[in-house]
Motif scaffolding. Structure first.
Motif, PDB file in Angstrom:
ATOM      1  N   SER A 140       0.820  -1.218   0.000  1.00 21.62           N
ATOM      2  CA  SER A 140       0.000   0.000   0.000  1.00 21.62           C
ATOM      3  C   SER A 140       0.851   1.264   0.000  1.00 21.62           C
ATOM      4  CB  SER A 140      -0.938  -0.001   1.208  1.00 21.62           C
ATOM      5  OG  SER A 140      -0.206  -0.046   2.425  1.00 21.62           O
ATOM      6  N   ILE A 141       1.984   1.247   0.682  1.00 21.34           N
ATOM      7  CA  ILE A 141       2.849   2.431   0.734  1.00 21.34           C
ATOM      8  C   ILE A 141       3.355   2.795  -0.657  1.00 21.34           C
ATOM      9  CG2 ILE A 141       5.102   3.264   1.525  1.00 21.34           C
ATOM     10  CD1 ILE A 141       4.590   1.724   4.139  1.00 21.34           C
ATOM     11  N   ILE A 142       3.712   1.799  -1.437  1.00 18.81           N
ATOM     12  CA  ILE A 142       4.320   2.048  -2.744  1.00 18.81           C
ATOM     13  C   ILE A 142       3.284   2.277  -3.846  1.00 18.81           C
ATOM     14  CG2 ILE A 142       5.749   0.973  -4.540  1.00 18.81           C
ATOM     15  CD1 ILE A 142       7.357  -0.336  -2.308  1.00 18.81           C
ATOM     16  N   PRO A 145      -0.125   6.022  -4.584  1.00 17.35           N
ATOM     17  CA  PRO A 145      -0.171   7.126  -5.557  1.00 17.35           C
ATOM     18  C   PRO A 145      -0.690   6.697  -6.930  1.00 17.35           C
ATOM     19  CG  PRO A 145       1.877   7.184  -4.329  1.00 17.35           C
ATOM     20  CD  PRO A 145       1.212   5.892  -3.982  1.00 17.35           C
ATOM     21  N   ILE A 146      -0.225   5.544  -7.433  1.00 11.94           N
ATOM     22  CA  ILE A 146      -0.675   5.085  -8.748  1.00 11.94           C
ATOM     23  C   ILE A 146      -2.150   4.718  -8.705  1.00 11.94           C
ATOM     24  CG2 ILE A 146      -0.234   3.461 -10.619  1.00 11.94           C
ATOM     25  CD1 ILE A 146       2.560   3.070  -9.541  1.00 11.94           C
ATOM     26  N   ASP A 147      -2.597   4.118  -7.604  1.00 14.11           N
ATOM     27  CA  ASP A 147      -3.993   3.715  -7.491  1.00 14.11           C
ATOM     28  C   ASP A 147      -4.907   4.940  -7.401  1.00 14.11           C
ATOM     29  OD1 ASP A 147      -5.822   1.411  -7.214  1.00 14.11           O
ATOM     30  OD2 ASP A 147      -6.295   2.327  -5.283  1.00 14.11           O
ATOM     31  N   THR A 148      -4.443   5.997  -6.762  1.00 19.41           N
ATOM     32  CA  THR A 148      -5.220   7.233  -6.679  1.00 19.41           C
ATOM     33  C   THR A 148      -5.436   7.829  -8.075  1.00 19.41           C
ATOM     34  OG1 THR A 148      -4.314   7.701  -4.479  1.00 19.41           O
ATOM     35  CG2 THR A 148      -5.314   9.545  -5.670  1.00 19.41           C
ATOM     36  N   GLY A 185      -6.698   8.862   0.756  1.00 16.05           N
ATOM     37  CA  GLY A 185      -7.243   7.563   1.111  1.00 16.05           C
ATOM     38  C   GLY A 185      -6.200   6.533   1.508  1.00 16.05           C
ATOM     39  N   PHE A 186      -5.005   7.013   1.906  1.00 13.70           N
ATOM     40  CA  PHE A 186      -3.959   6.056   2.263  1.00 13.70           C
ATOM     41  C   PHE A 186      -4.356   5.204   3.467  1.00 13.70           C
ATOM     42  CE2 PHE A 186      -0.255   5.037   4.942  1.00 13.70           C
ATOM     43  CZ  PHE A 186       0.388   4.163   4.093  1.00 13.70           C
ATOM     44  N   GLY A 187      -4.976   5.833   4.469  1.00  8.50           N
ATOM     45  CA  GLY A 187      -5.375   5.101   5.672  1.00  8.50           C
ATOM     46  C   GLY A 187      -6.327   3.946   5.363  1.00  8.50           C
ATOM     47  N   PRO A 188      -7.463   4.235   4.691  1.00  9.46           N
ATOM     48  CA  PRO A 188      -8.372   3.136   4.330  1.00  9.46           C
ATOM     49  C   PRO A 188      -7.721   2.093   3.426  1.00  9.46           C
ATOM     50  CG  PRO A 188      -9.494   5.232   4.145  1.00  9.46           C
ATOM     51  CD  PRO A 188      -8.044   5.541   4.391  1.00  9.46           C
TER      52      PRO A 188
END
Length: 216
Positions: A140-142, A145-148, A185-188
């Motif tokens: 998720s950390i990496i 950004p691309i998923d957003t 949305g990094f947390g979720p």
């Protein structure tokens, strides 16, 4: 197969496990994207309908009908390229992190190659769940950004002239929120990847163990 072919490379067992898991995850994710991207486009549009500037739909088939009429079949594959750039590396990273983390945890608990003792059922579940959580965190950390960018690309309608593109979407996102916008949305997502990974891998490993025919 990947683990077998990695025998020819000069690397440690932990590295071979990580590489083999990563290759398998990368290949499977690439093939699954061919049907998951259209489903993802439909789901994303249903989730954001009703928001300012977004269309409303009567259901998933209405989404498909409107997208195909306005953009053709290509509309259902909007974001396919960036999905491959997101999901395939994410899957490779998740599985390689899982394989490496599990190997390291077992070694730290004293379960090496020459160990005769077998771990208990509780230890198996605990180690696999912990490795799944670590893998979800790394992934998720990496890939956030691309998923957003991918999610915005799939649901955005007010993109101006021409077809929407990754660069156009990225520039709009940076103009609105700066670099912090890439981690919306990094947390979720972190929680989702960790919970998904933990529940999925524990179930997967359990079914795999139950499927093995006992030695006579």
């Amino acid at each position: 197969m990947a683990f077998k072919y990695s025998e020819h490379f000069d690397m440690s067992e932990a590295s071979r496990i990580a590489v083999a898991n990563g290759v398998a995850g990368l290949v499977s994710s690439t093939f699954s994207s061919s049907y998951s991207v259209p489903l993802d486009v439909v789901c994303q549009r249903l989730m954001v309908q009703g928001l300012p500037g977004m269309q409303t739909y009567r259901g998933p088939f209405d989404v498909i009908n409107k997208v195909v009429r306005s953009e053709g079949l290509r509309g259902l594959y909007r974001g396919f390229g960036i999905t491959l750039l997101t999901q395939s590396p994410a899957s490779a990273l998740w599985w390689s992190s899982y394989g490496g983390a599990q190997h390291a945890i077992w070694r730290s608990l004293g379960y090496g190659n020459g160990t005769q003792k077998k771990p208990s059922h509780t230890e198996l579940v605990a180690v696999q769940a912990t490795a799944g959580t670590i893998a979800g965190a790394c992934s998720s950390i990496i890939t956030t950004p691309i998923d957003t960018i991918k999610t915005r690309l799939q649901v955005m309608d007010n993109y101006g002239s021409g077809r929407p593109s990754v660069m156009k979407t990225t520039r709009l996102l940076l103009r609105e929120d700066g670099w912090r916008g890439l981690y919306r949305g990094f947390g979720p997502r972190f929680l989702n990847m960790s919970l998904w990974g933990t529940s999925m891998i524990v179930t997967y490993e359990l079914i795999k163990r139950l499927s093995v025919k006992p030695e006579q």
